[in-house]
Motif scaffolding. Structure first.
Motif, mmCIF file in Angstrom:
data_model
loop_
_atom_site.group_PDB
_atom_site.id
_atom_site.type_symbol
_atom_site.label_atom_id
_atom_site.label_comp_id
_atom_site.label_asym_id
_atom_site.label_seq_id
_atom_site.Cartn_x
_atom_site.Cartn_y
_atom_site.Cartn_z
ATOM 1 N N ALA A 51 -11.740 -0.352 13.801
ATOM 2 C CA ALA A 51 -12.554 -1.461 13.272
ATOM 3 C C ALA A 51 -11.555 -2.369 12.586
ATOM 4 O O ALA A 51 -10.525 -1.893 12.094
ATOM 5 N N MET A 93 0.836 -1.205 0.000
ATOM 6 C CA MET A 93 0.000 0.000 0.000
ATOM 7 C C MET A 93 0.868 1.252 0.000
ATOM 8 O O MET A 93 0.594 2.223 -0.693
ATOM 9 N N LEU A 135 -13.622 -3.142 5.134
ATOM 10 C CA LEU A 135 -13.733 -3.472 3.704
ATOM 11 C C LEU A 135 -15.144 -3.888 3.317
ATOM 12 O O LEU A 135 -15.699 -3.386 2.344
ATOM 13 N N ASN A 156 -5.828 1.949 0.623
ATOM 14 C CA ASN A 156 -6.859 1.020 1.091
ATOM 15 C C ASN A 156 -8.258 1.497 0.711
ATOM 16 O O ASN A 156 -9.117 0.684 0.369
ATOM 17 N N MET A 173 -8.249 -0.237 -2.769
ATOM 18 C CA MET A 173 -8.852 -1.536 -2.460
ATOM 19 C C MET A 173 -10.360 -1.446 -2.248
ATOM 20 O O MET A 173 -11.123 -2.253 -2.778
HETATM 21 P P1 FAD Z 1 -4.453 -7.049 12.112
HETATM 22 O O1 FAD Z 1 -5.627 -7.666 11.464
HETATM 23 O O2 FAD Z 1 -4.008 -7.607 13.392
HETATM 24 O O3 FAD Z 1 -3.264 -7.088 11.035
HETATM 25 C C1 FAD Z 1 -1.906 -6.924 11.432
HETATM 26 C C2 FAD Z 1 -1.283 -5.732 10.773
HETATM 27 O O4 FAD Z 1 -1.228 -5.894 9.373
HETATM 28 C C3 FAD Z 1 -1.994 -4.405 10.994
HETATM 29 O O5 FAD Z 1 -1.670 -3.846 12.241
HETATM 30 C C4 FAD Z 1 -1.488 -3.590 9.825
HETATM 31 O O6 FAD Z 1 -0.274 -2.956 10.129
HETATM 32 C C5 FAD Z 1 -1.248 -4.624 8.741
HETATM 33 N N1 FAD Z 1 -2.309 -4.627 7.739
HETATM 34 C C6 FAD Z 1 -3.333 -5.485 7.619
HETATM 35 N N2 FAD Z 1 -4.055 -5.220 6.513
HETATM 36 C C7 FAD Z 1 -3.497 -4.147 5.946
HETATM 37 C C8 FAD Z 1 -3.789 -3.387 4.788
HETATM 38 N N3 FAD Z 1 -4.813 -3.672 3.987
HETATM 39 N N4 FAD Z 1 -3.008 -2.330 4.540
HETATM 40 C C9 FAD Z 1 -1.977 -2.002 5.324
HETATM 41 N N5 FAD Z 1 -1.651 -2.689 6.424
HETATM 42 C C10 FAD Z 1 -2.394 -3.756 6.722
HETATM 43 N N6 FAD Z 1 -4.629 0.262 7.985
HETATM 44 C C11 FAD Z 1 -3.948 1.243 8.575
HETATM 45 O O7 FAD Z 1 -2.929 0.983 9.212
HETATM 46 N N7 FAD Z 1 -4.364 2.539 8.493
HETATM 47 C C12 FAD Z 1 -5.492 2.874 7.813
HETATM 48 O O8 FAD Z 1 -5.846 4.044 7.767
HETATM 49 C C13 FAD Z 1 -6.234 1.847 7.182
HETATM 50 N N8 FAD Z 1 -7.376 2.135 6.496
HETATM 51 C C14 FAD Z 1 -8.072 1.114 5.904
HETATM 52 C C15 FAD Z 1 -9.224 1.434 5.163
HETATM 53 C C16 FAD Z 1 -9.925 0.426 4.523
HETATM 54 C C17 FAD Z 1 -11.139 0.764 3.706
HETATM 55 C C18 FAD Z 1 -9.472 -0.899 4.610
HETATM 56 C C19 FAD Z 1 -10.208 -1.980 3.902
HETATM 57 C C20 FAD Z 1 -8.354 -1.217 5.336
HETATM 58 C C21 FAD Z 1 -7.631 -0.218 5.981
HETATM 59 N N9 FAD Z 1 -6.462 -0.504 6.718
HETATM 60 C C22 FAD Z 1 -5.764 0.513 7.298
HETATM 61 C C23 FAD Z 1 -5.931 -1.877 6.782
HETATM 62 C C24 FAD Z 1 -6.437 -2.703 7.981
HETATM 63 O O9 FAD Z 1 -7.828 -2.651 8.038
HETATM 64 C C25 FAD Z 1 -5.828 -2.221 9.282
HETATM 65 O O10 FAD Z 1 -4.432 -2.178 9.165
HETATM 66 C C26 FAD Z 1 -6.164 -3.167 10.422
HETATM 67 O O11 FAD Z 1 -7.566 -3.271 10.541
HETATM 68 C C27 FAD Z 1 -5.553 -2.671 11.713
HETATM 69 O O12 FAD Z 1 -5.965 -3.474 12.782
HETATM 70 P P2 FAD Z 1 -5.007 -4.551 13.441
HETATM 71 O O13 FAD Z 1 -3.736 -3.903 13.840
HETATM 72 O O14 FAD Z 1 -5.808 -5.225 14.489
HETATM 73 O O15 FAD Z 1 -4.722 -5.483 12.221
#
Ligand code: FAD
Ligand code: DLZ
Ligand code: SF4
Length: 507
Positions: free
Chosen positions: A359, A309, A365, A401, A405
């Motif tokens: 969330a 990303m 998504l 994202n 995405m």
């Molecule tokens: P976990 O599910 O525990 O995943 C572990 C780590 O993987 C996350 O902490 C993150 O660093 C990384 N990761 C996972 N999916 C993605 C992804 N698609 N892109 C980049 N990193 C990812 N992530 C952000 O960090 N900042 C945002 O502003 C953001 N906006 C989003 C908007 C949309 C519409 C979508 C679909 C996804 C977005 N994400 C974003 C990606 C993802 O949803 C979040 O990283 C994740 O929900 C963070 O929660 P977690 O740390 O519990 O993730």
């Protein structure tokens, strides 16, 4: 001559490039400024998290003997923007140049470049792939797909590799994942942190200065320093990683976190490094503590999706956030700001966002993102909403994202198909539909799930673009086999629903 070393709110890493460049006599500049706190109306917990983390990080640097010029938001001399604070501090300390680590947003990169002082923007090497490496990987490829990039990152890092082969003989174990989740009273939530005096002072400041921003400020339970972030990491590895894979796409209305790590705030602010987080997961796998499909799925999110990303954001340039390939212009409806809705999935996803500034991925998504895309909402408004409401939101990761995405507004740079689904997917992966006023099984009629109506309406509206898409084109066969009267009814009822949405009527 003294130099200023700029440390931004999301650069709180001891080994960030600008800090590695510190020489005796340099002054480290950190500033809480309205320009950053209000370029969108951030969730109050996001502002509080960053300000508390910035203050503590500054304290740690001072404890090492470094000189830090720290400006609090309410300092009467505060110039209230990063450039004005740099100029003020330069005059104060007789500094003639600035060393920065490249910011994660074009807006600030340009602002630093325009400063009437020489500024060196060092590459942000907290990421695995440099801009040059990503460009090199991307050039001459017809399509940029995360999976291929991810394999290169596995080879580069050696994570979950056995020689030159992936552990377990496969690169990706997603077919073992994607399971629904069941309510589980024993599931461990991420650790919660009671606000200490520094955090409490910041919470009071944020409450006073940002009273109208969307989102609850208290209770505030995030960690605000590296020690706390490491505790969250250890807890995740010990209690949740093993189940991460199977339930990563599941949603439960009374469990905002499931087995997700909630590490993104710390990773993105610099309190944890992506490499140490992945090393911890790989070590747990090597020690036989977690399944391979979970370790692999988790590591892929970080060295795959997160890096990919960022690569896309910088490859596509500053105009990326204005893309609108599907020509969507509907206003974001008030339900995104907590206005009541009978759609239980949206109601819960937004309420959870309001309460935690968080969330998980599939809610972002397939609930809030899916609905916005199906309803044809202006992607720039959707982008601003995501940038505002999540604690981990910075443009370099949020925009690809959302614009890419989730909203397909980049026309397919990030994803090869739009992420759309009817209510069926949400029902399969969650418990939302059981408590919903709409009926997920109803395809038409007063109680029909709006996702069902809008799904077909979206596909019919964008037939020219998607009928030949190899990943979703086949679905048009199902639509074409439908009775024409039924097709008309679906489209009429979708139009009536969208008219209610536009009129601000409850939906
Ligand atoms: P976990 O599910 O525990 O995943 C572990 C780590 O993987 C996350 O902490 C993150 O660093 C990384 N990761 C996972 N999916 C993605 C992804 N698609 N892109 C980049 N990193 C990812 N992530 C952000 O960090 N900042 C945002 O502003 C953001 N906006 C989003 C908007 C949309 C519409 C979508 C679909 C996804 C977005 N994400 C974003 C990606 C993802 O949803 C979040 O990283 C994740 O929900 C963070 O929660 P977690 O740390 O519990 O993730
Ligand atoms: C997000 C944010 C906020 C709310 N406030 C500040 C701030 O007052 N000072 C600061 O240095 N950084 C802040 N940030 C983070 C920046 O917005 C971030 O560095 C850029 O968006 C680049 O990612
Ligand atoms: Fe959401 Fe439709 Fe399920 Fe209601 S029935 S929760 S609107 S998917």
């Amino acid at each position: 001559m003294a130099r200023l070393i700029l440390i931004l709110g999301d650069q709180l890493s001891r080994d960030v490039a600008a800090l590695r460049a510190v020489q005796p006599g340099d002054v480290i500049v950190m500033a809480e400024v309205m320009a950053e706190a209000s370029y969108v109306r951030h969730h109050p917990q996001k502002i509080a998290f960053l300000f508390a983390a910035m203050r503590k990080f500054a304290g740690q640097l001072r404890a090492e003997g470094l000189t830090v010029a720290y400006t609090t938001l309410d300092d009467p001399d505060n110039g209230q923007s990063i450039p004005s604070e740099l100029l003020r501090r330069a005059a104060q300390h007789g500094a003639t140049r600035v060393i920065a680590t490249e910011p994660g947003e074009w807006r600030l990169i340009r602002a630093l470049a325009d400063l009437p002082l020489p500024v060196t923007q060092l590459p942000d090497d907290r990421f695995l792939a440099s801009h040059a490496e990503f460009q090199d990987w991307a050039k001459d490829r017809k399509e940029l797909r995360m999976e291929w990039f991810y394999r290169d990152m596995r080879r580069k890092t050696g994570l979950l590799m056995e020689g030159d082969q992936p552990a377990g003989g496969q690169w990706n174990f997603d077919h073992d994942n994607r399971k629904p989740a069941r309510a589980d009273l024993l599931r461990q939530a991420p650790p919660r942190f009671d606000p200490d005096p520094v955090t409490t002072e910041v919470l009071d400041l944020v409450a006073a200065r940002f009273p109208d921003n969307f989102g609850r400020l208290r209770p505030f339970a995030y960690a605000t320093d590296r020690a706390g972030a490491l505790q969250v990491l250890d807890h995740f590895i010990a209690h949740s990683l093993d189940d991460f894979g199977p339930t990563q796409d599941a949603m439960l209305q009374d469990d905002p976190f499931l087995h997700h790590s909630v590490l993104s705030p710390y990773l993105n602010a610099g309190l944890l490094s992506p490499r140490e987080v992945c090393d911890a997961a790989a070590k747990a796998y090597a020690a036989g503590q977690v399944r391979l499909n979970s370790a692999e799925g988790f590591i892929r999110q970080i060295i795959g999706w997160r890096e990919f990303m960022r690569g896309i954001y910088f490859l596509e340039g500053p105009e990326y956030t204005s893309r609108n390939a599907l020509n969507h212009h509907r206003n974001l409806p008030p339900l995104y700001w907590g206005a009541p809705t009978a759609m239980n999935c949206l109601s819960h996803a937004v309420a959870q966002t309001r309460d935690h500034a968080y969330a998980h991925h599939i809610q972002r998504l397939m609930v809030t993102g899916n609905f916005a895309l199906l309803a044809g909402i202006d992607p720039h408004q959707v982008h601003e909403w995501y940038l505002e409401v999540y604690i981990d939101a910075y443009e370099w990761v949020e925009a690809p994202n959302v614009i890419g995405m989730s909203q397909f507004a980049d026309g397919g740079v990030v994803g090869s198909k739009p992420y759309v689904s009817s209510g069926n997917y949400i029902n399969k992966m969650s418990d939302y539909c059981k408590g919903c006023a709409y009926k997920v099984a109803d395809k038409t009629g007063d109680k029909a799930c709006p996702f069902n109506l809008l799904y077909w309406d979206f596909l019919a509206r964008h037939r020219d673009r998607f009928a030949t898409n190899p990943r979703i084109g086949r679905i048009y066969g199902t639509w074409d086999r439908m009775d024409p009267d039924r097709q008309s009814l679906i489209r009429e009822q979708a139009a009536a629903f969208l008219a209610r949405l536009d009129a601000g009527d409850p939906v």
